[in-house]
Design an enzyme around this catalytic site. Structure first.
Site, short mmCIF file in Angstrom:
data_model
loop_
_atom_site.label_atom_id
_atom_site.label_comp_id
_atom_site.label_asym_id
_atom_site.label_seq_id
_atom_site.Cartn_x
_atom_site.Cartn_y
_atom_site.Cartn_z
N ARG A 21 0.64 -1.77 -0.02
CA ARG A 21 0.04 -0.56 0.03
C ARG A 21 0.87 1.47 0.06
O ARG A 21 0.75 1.50 0.39
CB ARG A 21 -0.84 0.16 1.25
N LYS B 14 0.74 -8.87 13.91
CA LYS B 14 -0.72 -8.53 13.03
C LYS B 14 -1.07 -10.58 13.44
O LYS B 14 0.09 -10.72 12.22
CB LYS B 14 -0.57 -8.54 11.55
N GLU C 140 -6.14 -12.41 8.31
CA GLU C 140 -5.52 -11.84 6.93
C GLU C 140 -4.73 -13.34 6.41
O GLU C 140 -4.16 -12.19 5.23
CB GLU C 140 -5.53 -10.80 6.27
N ARG D 144 -1.99 -6.05 17.38
CA ARG D 144 -3.11 -5.67 16.06
C ARG D 144 -4.66 -6.32 16.74
O ARG D 144 -4.88 -7.59 16.44
CB ARG D 144 -2.77 -5.78 14.95
N ARG E 197 -18.58 -8.25 9.34
CA ARG E 197 -17.17 -8.08 9.43
C ARG E 197 -16.75 -6.73 10.94
O ARG E 197 -15.96 -6.89 11.42
CB ARG E 197 -16.32 -7.84 8.67
N ASP F 187 -12.04 -1.11 7.72
CA ASP F 187 -10.12 -0.90 7.39
C ASP F 187 -9.95 -0.07 6.42
O ASP F 187 -10.39 1.21 5.65
CB ASP F 187 -10.18 -1.56 6.00
N GLU G 111 -4.43 4.33 0.89
CA GLU G 111 -4.84 2.84 0.20
C GLU G 111 -6.16 3.28 -0.25
O GLU G 111 -7.51 2.57 -1.19
CB GLU G 111 -5.29 1.99 1.69
N TRP H 143 -14.41 -9.83 1.15
CA TRP H 143 -13.84 -8.84 0.32
C TRP H 143 -15.04 -8.26 -0.66
O TRP H 143 -13.75 -8.62 -1.41
CB TRP H 143 -12.57 -10.17 0.16
O1 GCW Z 1 -5.85 -2.00 4.73
C1 GCW Z 1 -6.13 -3.60 4.87
C2 GCW Z 1 -4.67 -3.63 3.30
C3 GCW Z 1 -3.56 -4.90 3.32
C4 GCW Z 1 -3.32 -4.73 4.98
C5 GCW Z 1 -4.56 -5.09 6.05
C6 GCW Z 1 -3.73 -4.15 7.51
C7 GCW Z 1 -0.42 -5.17 5.45
O2 GCW Z 1 -5.38 -3.55 2.59
O3 GCW Z 1 -2.51 -4.66 2.44
O4 GCW Z 1 -2.22 -5.54 5.12
O5 GCW Z 1 -5.30 -4.33 6.10
O6 GCW Z 1 -3.59 -3.39 7.95
O7 GCW Z 1 -2.60 -6.03 8.06
#
Ligand code: GCW
Length: 703
Positions: free
Chosen positions: A183, A302, A306, A338, A350, A379, A407, A547
């Protein structure tokens, strides 16, 4: 005392102090490299004021104090328009008392002052005195003084007494060891791990100086999607070299760690956080890091998010995982864990998953664990309500995570000033004993950095404002977006009041503009999957439902919006009752969040009297018109800005104007394909049929 004075007078260390600081940047004229630290020559009365200031700066040999002294001497020379005649920095082991008359003095070990980076600046003895309990306070004080002078303040009226609002003020770099930035839209990583430790790019020193100038005090050097490399012995000297370069600027180094590292690089059969061998492995890694870097900040993690590994892979909780690492680090640092989690198996909304996962763990985290929460529950969308975790974990230190790199907000090219965006969350009353800013005050703020190898650092000149604003807000979240914009624009471009009036207006309006042309009325995550750049509201075929943009808008022939009331997912119930009440009635609530919380028919009547459909189309149109207006405002500023940066910004605005139309047209074409409604009278139809927008591919998108 006399002895001290003699010493002071003898220790004239002009060149040495300037050279030792390493602060001299390699900036060329106006390509943006100098950021807000240009110290452009003052004029008129303001010039007379700085010319009247003493040219001698009294400091002491502490490396941070020496830097502060050199910064002051050089900054003042630049502001005086006498860059070739920098002032003199006189260093002594301790400042003599009484302070030498007609001097600028940095008094940096005063035990009567508050600690933690606090400082005071006031007129003294015919000059100015910066006083602090610790050297880093003096450094912040020197930058604050230069900022005031840069803004044209009369030094005789400068009286500052500041302390940071929170202890951790950090940037998180999502930089991979191979130099690619996740990003990232400003070139490659500023960290060249391949050449380190032998070669340290001077840019890393300039970076630390820029961070310190706005009060930042920590940086996580690698992506949260972490490579285990950063925990290997090979990386120790590399990390050490960077930490050593940053130390005088008060920037502590942190790394992101991969939870499965004990297994992947440690040769252990498991990474189970309750396994003693795993715990011993983390302890040994932490010890090695602290041996190399005594002030190492700690780990950012993290986990179980994901696809990243985490404690749940071993049927352990996030608290088990965080505490295992926290015990390895011990009182030497922190583990920042996180809360950005949502799982493929969990079918709940979500937006609710992080709260569901973390609230039951409140009180179970060790004292040196901080849970890091994004501003909103999904997000980093152009607009989200504040995250319901803020205020809901009273026994856990919570840290705020914002995204400086844009982003979901037009990435490098769209001009979007983010201070109003972050303040929307920081100023929100959680209904649980304070605002978000108050909740995070014992911990801090981390911003996902927008820095890269581009000459302008941030992919565009105006993106620098977001780096600046993030630091200023972490220092003091009560600053207004206007004040920060004004400070930044005056230092970065021009102090002319006519210029500032226009550019500050342009910046302040830019956030609502992007919301209008991308995701108005509380819509979210309508960006095409993968690159997150352009519109993709039609995308609905990805395996993980959350997603898909269609998951968030829930649009069909009858209506649009995500029902998060009791009749729907009931995410509203995660907020304090007083907050939930504000958002529970679609007819009475702030319509900026309407479709975030409610699914309503297309002919739903808004307070203005217009239907939802007409209002939605109107908002897209307004977004486009706002960008056109921003471009017109900028076009009138050529007289105030150097040609190079003026043209760069003009080009970006041209891209933004075209892409705002793209967003508007693609979105309207898609909603119309669902609802079959005619466009409100007088509305321009989308330029192309829906199929055209759907066919666009961007395999070359950065980030
Ligand atoms: O915003 C999303 C992004 C991912 C990112 C994730 C996160 C680093 O699309 O690229 O991964 O969040 O915050 O972990």
């Amino acid at each position: 005392m006399i002895m001290g004075r003699v010493l002071v007078n003898r220790l004239v260390a002009l060149a040495a102090a300037v050279a030792a600081c390493g602060a001299a940047s390699v900036a060329q004229a106006e390509d943006g490299y100098k950021l807000w630290l240009r110290y452009a020559p003052l004029q008129g009365e303001a010039l007379a004021h700085v010319r009247g200031l003493p040219r001698v700066v009294y400091a002491d040999p502490d490396p941070t104090v020496a830097l502060a002294g050199a910064e002051l001497a050089r900054g003042l020379a630049d502001l005086r328009g006498e860059s070739s005649r920098p002032g003199v920095v006189v260093t002594a082991s301790r400042l003599a008392r009484p302070l030498p008359p007609n001097s600028l003095s940095l008094d940096c070990h005063d035990p009567s002052q508050p600690t933690g980076g606090a400082f005071a600046v006031s007129p003294a003895n015919g000059g100015l005195r910066v006083v602090a309990a610790e050297p880093v306070g003096c450094l912040y004080g020197a930058f604050a003084l230069l900022r005031e002078l840069s803004l044209g303040r009369d030094p005789a009226t400068i009286n500052l007494a500041e302390r940071p609002a929170m202890p951790l003020r950090m940037l998180d770099h999502w930089d991979n060891p191979d130099g690619k930035v996740e990003r990232g839209y400003a070139g490659r990583s500023i960290f060249d791990w391949w050449k380190l430790p032998e070669h340290l790019d001077e840019r890393l020193v300039d970076y630390a100086r820029a961070d310190a100038s706005i009060g930042l005090n920590g940086a996580v050097v690698n992506n949260v999607n972490a490579s285990p490399l950063f925990l290997t012995d090979r990386y120790l000297p590399k990390l050490k070299r960077v930490a050593d370069a940053w130390r005088p600027y008060g920037i502590r180094l942190y790394i992101s760690v991969r939870f499965s590292a004990p297994h992947e690089i440690g040769g252990l059969a498991t990474a189970d956080p309750l396994d003693p061998a795993v715990q011993a492995w983390w302890k040994a890694r932490a010890d090695a890091l602290y041996a190399a870097i005594p002030d190492f900040g700690g780990f950012l993690v993290k986990a179980n998010s994901e696809g990243e590994p985490g404690p749940q892979d071993y049927h352990r909780s996030h608290a088990d995982g965080a505490n295992a690492l926290a015990r390895a680090v011990g009182p030497r640092g922190v583990v920042i864990w996180r809360a950005f989690v949502y799982s493929a198996e969990d079918k709940t909304d979500r937006a609710m998953q992080a709260y569901n996962e973390f609230v039951p763990l409140d009180g179970k985290f060790d004292a040196n664990v901080i849970v890091q929460v994004k501003n909103g529950p999904i997000d980093f969308q152009p607009r989200e309500p504040f995250h319901p975790l803020f205020g809901a974990m009273p026994h856990t230190r919570l840290m705020f995570e914002g995204q400086i790199t844009k982003e979901y907000l037009g990435q490098a090219t769209h001009l979007v000033y983010l201070a109003p965006y972050w303040k929307e969350a920081l100023d929100a009353d959680t209904g649980r004993g304070g605002t978000v800013a108050q909740v995070i005050a014992p911990a801090g703020m981390a911003g996902v950095a927008n820095t890269g190898s581009d000459r302008d650092w941030s992919g565009s000149h105006f993106n620098q404002a977001n780096w600046y604003a993030f630091g200023r807000l972490a220092w003091n979240p009560n600053l207004s977006s206007e004040q920060i914009a004004r400070e930044w624009a005056a230092q970065t471009f021009s102090r002319d009041p006519a210029f500032l009036a226009k550019v500050v207006t342009l910046m302040i309006g830019s956030r609502q503009a992007v919301v209008n042309y991308m995701t108005p009325l509380g819509l979210a995550h309508q960006m095409a999957t993968g690159h997150h750049y352009g519109p993709g509201p039609w995308v609905c075929d990805l395996k993980r439902p959350e997603w898909n943009p269609c998951y968030y808008a829930k649009a069909d022939k009858a209506g649009i919006g995500f029902d998060r009331t009791a009749g729907g997912s009931n995410a509203l119930a995660q907020y304090a009752p007083s907050v939930a009440a504000r958002w529970s009635d679609p007819r009475l609530m702030d319509e900026d969040y309407l479709l975030w919380f409610h699914h309503v028919p297309w002919d739903f009547r808004l307070r203005s009297g217009s239907t939802l459909w007409a209002d939605l189309v109107g908002r897209y149109d307004r977004g486009v018109a706002q960008v056109d207006q921003m471009a017109r405002m900028w076009a009138g500023q050529a007289a105030y800005v150097d040609a190079e940066r003026f043209a760069d910004v003009s080009d970006d605005l041209r891209i933004q104007a075209r892409e705002a139309r793209w967003w508007r047209d693609a979105s309207i074409a898609y909603w119309q394909s669902l609802n079959g409604l005619p466009l409100p009278a007088g509305t321009r139809p989308p330029e192309h049929p829906l199929e055209y927008y759907k066919s666009l591919q961007f395999p070359d998108a950065p980030g």
